[in-house]
Write a protein that holds these residues in place. Sequence first.
Motif, PDB file in Angstrom:
ATOM      1  N   MET A 194      19.963  49.239-100.073  1.00 16.73           N
ATOM      2  CA  MET A 194      20.804  49.375 -98.898  1.00 16.73           C
ATOM      3  C   MET A 194      21.737  48.190 -98.815  1.00 16.73           C
ATOM      4  O   MET A 194      21.356  47.049 -99.033  1.00 16.73           O
ATOM      5  CB  MET A 194      19.953  49.439 -97.623  1.00 16.73           C
ATOM      6  CG  MET A 194      20.790  49.610 -96.357  1.00 16.73           C
ATOM      7  SD  MET A 194      19.804  49.439 -94.847  1.00 16.73           S
ATOM      8  CE  MET A 194      19.743  47.651 -94.724  1.00 16.73           C
ATOM      9  N   SER A 195      23.011  48.428 -98.502  1.00 22.75           N
ATOM     10  CA  SER A 195      23.980  47.354 -98.343  1.00 22.75           C
ATOM     11  C   SER A 195      24.848  47.649 -97.134  1.00 22.75           C
ATOM     12  O   SER A 195      25.447  48.714 -97.030  1.00 22.75           O
ATOM     13  CB  SER A 195      24.851  47.230 -99.601  1.00 22.75           C
ATOM     14  OG  SER A 195      25.842  46.241 -99.416  1.00 22.75           O
ATOM     15  N   ILE A 196      24.888  46.692 -96.202  1.00 16.96           N
ATOM     16  CA  ILE A 196      25.755  46.780 -95.032  1.00 16.96           C
ATOM     17  C   ILE A 196      26.541  45.483 -94.957  1.00 16.96           C
ATOM     18  O   ILE A 196      25.957  44.398 -94.880  1.00 16.96           O
ATOM     19  CB  ILE A 196      24.943  46.978 -93.731  1.00 16.96           C
ATOM     20  CG1 ILE A 196      24.106  48.253 -93.815  1.00 16.96           C
ATOM     21  CG2 ILE A 196      25.860  47.032 -92.522  1.00 16.96           C
ATOM     22  CD1 ILE A 196      23.207  48.475 -92.608  1.00 16.96           C
ATOM     23  N   LYS A 197      27.844  45.592 -94.998  1.00 15.91           N
ATOM     24  CA  LYS A 197      28.689  44.399 -94.892  1.00 15.91           C
ATOM     25  C   LYS A 197      29.060  44.218 -93.428  1.00 15.91           C
ATOM     26  O   LYS A 197      29.513  45.160 -92.766  1.00 15.91           O
ATOM     27  CB  LYS A 197      29.940  44.542 -95.751  1.00 15.91           C
ATOM     28  CG  LYS A 197      30.728  43.234 -95.944  1.00 15.91           C
ATOM     29  CD  LYS A 197      31.971  43.464 -96.788  1.00 15.91           C
ATOM     30  CE  LYS A 197      31.597  43.883 -98.185  1.00 15.91           C
ATOM     31  NZ  LYS A 197      32.804  44.068 -99.040  1.00 15.91           N
ATOM     32  N   VAL A 198      28.840  42.991 -92.903  1.00 18.51           N
ATOM     33  CA  VAL A 198      29.100  42.726 -91.490  1.00 18.51           C
ATOM     34  C   VAL A 198      30.050  41.546 -91.330  1.00 18.51           C
ATOM     35  O   VAL A 198      30.162  40.684 -92.208  1.00 18.51           O
ATOM     36  CB  VAL A 198      27.791  42.428 -90.713  1.00 18.51           C
ATOM     37  CG1 VAL A 198      26.827  43.597 -90.804  1.00 18.51           C
ATOM     38  CG2 VAL A 198      27.134  41.146 -91.206  1.00 18.51           C
ATOM     39  N   ALA A 199      30.739  41.540 -90.195  1.00 19.64           N
ATOM     40  CA  ALA A 199      31.581  40.408 -89.801  1.00 19.64           C
ATOM     41  C   ALA A 199      30.936  39.758 -88.587  1.00 19.64           C
ATOM     42  O   ALA A 199      30.679  40.424 -87.576  1.00 19.64           O
ATOM     43  CB  ALA A 199      32.993  40.876 -89.479  1.00 19.64           C
ATOM     44  N   ILE A 200      30.660  38.463 -88.705  1.00 21.44           N
ATOM     45  CA  ILE A 200      30.101  37.697 -87.598  1.00 21.44           C
ATOM     46  C   ILE A 200      31.225  36.871 -86.984  1.00 21.44           C
ATOM     47  O   ILE A 200      31.897  36.107 -87.688  1.00 21.44           O
ATOM     48  CB  ILE A 200      28.972  36.760 -88.082  1.00 21.44           C
ATOM     49  CG1 ILE A 200      27.879  37.564 -88.776  1.00 21.44           C
ATOM     50  CG2 ILE A 200      28.406  35.949 -86.930  1.00 21.44           C
ATOM     51  CD1 ILE A 200      26.907  36.706 -89.551  1.00 21.44           C
ATOM     52  N   VAL A 218      22.385  42.760 -97.878  1.00 19.13           N
ATOM     53  CA  VAL A 218      21.482  43.421 -98.821  1.00 19.13           C
ATOM     54  C   VAL A 218      20.057  42.981 -98.508  1.00 19.13           C
ATOM     55  O   VAL A 218      19.796  41.803 -98.270  1.00 19.13           O
ATOM     56  CB  VAL A 218      21.849  43.052-100.271  1.00 19.13           C
ATOM     57  CG1 VAL A 218      20.858  43.681-101.251  1.00 19.13           C
ATOM     58  CG2 VAL A 218      23.259  43.507-100.590  1.00 19.13           C
ATOM     59  N   VAL A 219      19.141  43.935 -98.484  1.00 18.73           N
ATOM     60  CA  VAL A 219      17.754  43.630 -98.117  1.00 18.73           C
ATOM     61  C   VAL A 219      17.168  42.598 -99.071  1.00 18.73           C
ATOM     62  O   VAL A 219      17.288  42.704-100.290  1.00 18.73           O
ATOM     63  CB  VAL A 219      16.894  44.908 -98.135  1.00 18.73           C
ATOM     64  CG1 VAL A 219      15.433  44.571 -97.877  1.00 18.73           C
ATOM     65  CG2 VAL A 219      17.397  45.892 -97.088  1.00 18.73           C
TER      66      VAL A 219
END
Length: 570
Positions: free
Chosen positions: A1-7, A86-87
């Motif tokens: 699983m891959s989730i790209k986030v902006a903080i 990524v986990v």
Amino acid sequence: MSIKVAIRHFTRYDYNRHISLGPQVIRLRPAPHSRTFIKGYSLNVKPENHFINWQQDPFGNYLARIVFPEKVKFFEIDVEVIADMVVINPFDFFVEDYAHTFPFTYEEGLSAQLGPYLEKKESGPLLMELVAKAKSLLKKDMITVDYLVAINQLICHELKYNVRMEPGVQTCEESMFIKSGSCRDFAWLMVMVLRHLGLASRFASGYLVQLKSDEKSLDGPSGPEEDFTDLHAWTEVFVPGAGWIGLDSTSGLFAGEGHIPLACTPSPQDAAPISGMAEPAETTFHFENQVTRIEETPRVTKPYSEEVWEKIVQVGDRVDKDLVANDVRLTMGGEPTFVSVDNQDAPEWNTDADGEHKRSLSNILFHKLKGEFGKGALMQYGQGKWYPGEPLPRWKLACFWRKDGHPIWHDDSLMADISKDYKLHSRHAKSFMNNLVTQLHVDKNNISPLYEDPFYFIWQEGRVPVNIDPKKFNLKSSLERQKLAELLNKGLGKPVGFAVPLEWELNEQRWQSCRWKFRRDDLYLIPGNSPAGLRLPLDSIEHTAEKDEPITPVQDLFAPVKKLPKSSKN
């Protein structure tokens, strides 16, 4: 699983007048050792009339040193971090042999390098009581990682978490006295406990990102209801071979992909996100912490949308047309692999041929697929592939149906269900076999009792280690040892089943049989754990020359067959 986030981390100080600011040190850039992959970073500071110098402190953390040449009415810091979530398996690390169990002592050269992280800055009575409690958790030859898990859980349950707006970190005595603290108080207490146990540790300040789960958990808390990020603090401990390992005593968990370190130092004051001098003034403080998903890949818990699937199907249709037009033919090897939604890391879903839940869940899936694709199908429970290096063949669930829709089988209730225990034993097999040959008008003397080979299992018993009881059944033992324990308890001299050879005589429309003869008189099964019918020693039966073999006409499998007469249950 891959989730790209902006903080996004926004901070602003508004002053009631223009004031002079001394050099401001900002520690809001992900540290070099962050296990979460950082795809992008930006730092914007206002007022724009300033000088910035990027530095690294003695501990390897990034520092932005800001100098304002003129007085300012406000001070604004706007940080953005792009992270690939990524986990991460928090236990995926190597430990040196000498540190595998606790206690251990750091090697001389390493101990000198870790000096600042071994300094015991507090030793109050309440803290030492907690250290004693931590020592009481230690068992003989306890694995170091297991001990760290226990200490992390101890600190988590020792204090009650609260949001504390006051600056700085409580002393360990204060935290233990009031039995509560913020994340930074948990982290510092953990640091001191670990150092008193001889483990090098440091204070970690960073971002904590928690994303809403795609699905509710079946056996525990599901996590936050919405995506969340904030500044957080935890502890890092140095284990030879593994390096720095993150322990979040606020939650009692090891640090994972959601823990993004900004500054890791021996003391909390050296890890402050922003530090510097300023003229006295009335100040209004404002901050924001936001996390936004900017890219997601499909995954088991959140697959493609219906619209995307429709586009994929359309592309597939076009490819199929091109393949047919060009007479391209494809074959596919292997089989699709399914795993349970629960406990996906269990050996039965990764390496083992069988397990506690594998066969029952596979049977449920098998019947769902059969009902969808194979109406009127005939089910078969049999032996599957036998992979090199595995002691036994795997099992196979199969069903067969006709393309023209004509049913092969009508009543599934007549087929045994492998998910059920029918409590049947060899005496039931004997009763069934006697009834069967009576109904088929076959000589009962042709029935052969089936025995497990005593020579093989006596040899197996001799290979069992001297400190293990071969008759003791243990689910964690190998399949061969489980089989051995079962047979030794029941007795090797008892039949485990019965067999009778049958052949349909087409011309006379009746069943024929004969008596199997073996060199050892009795029928001993081939050693293994498969059904008895798959372990018959057919190569050992009395040999018949090929020229003497009778020629048997081929029977039409779908021709009507005379039904057996009904009999009373035995």
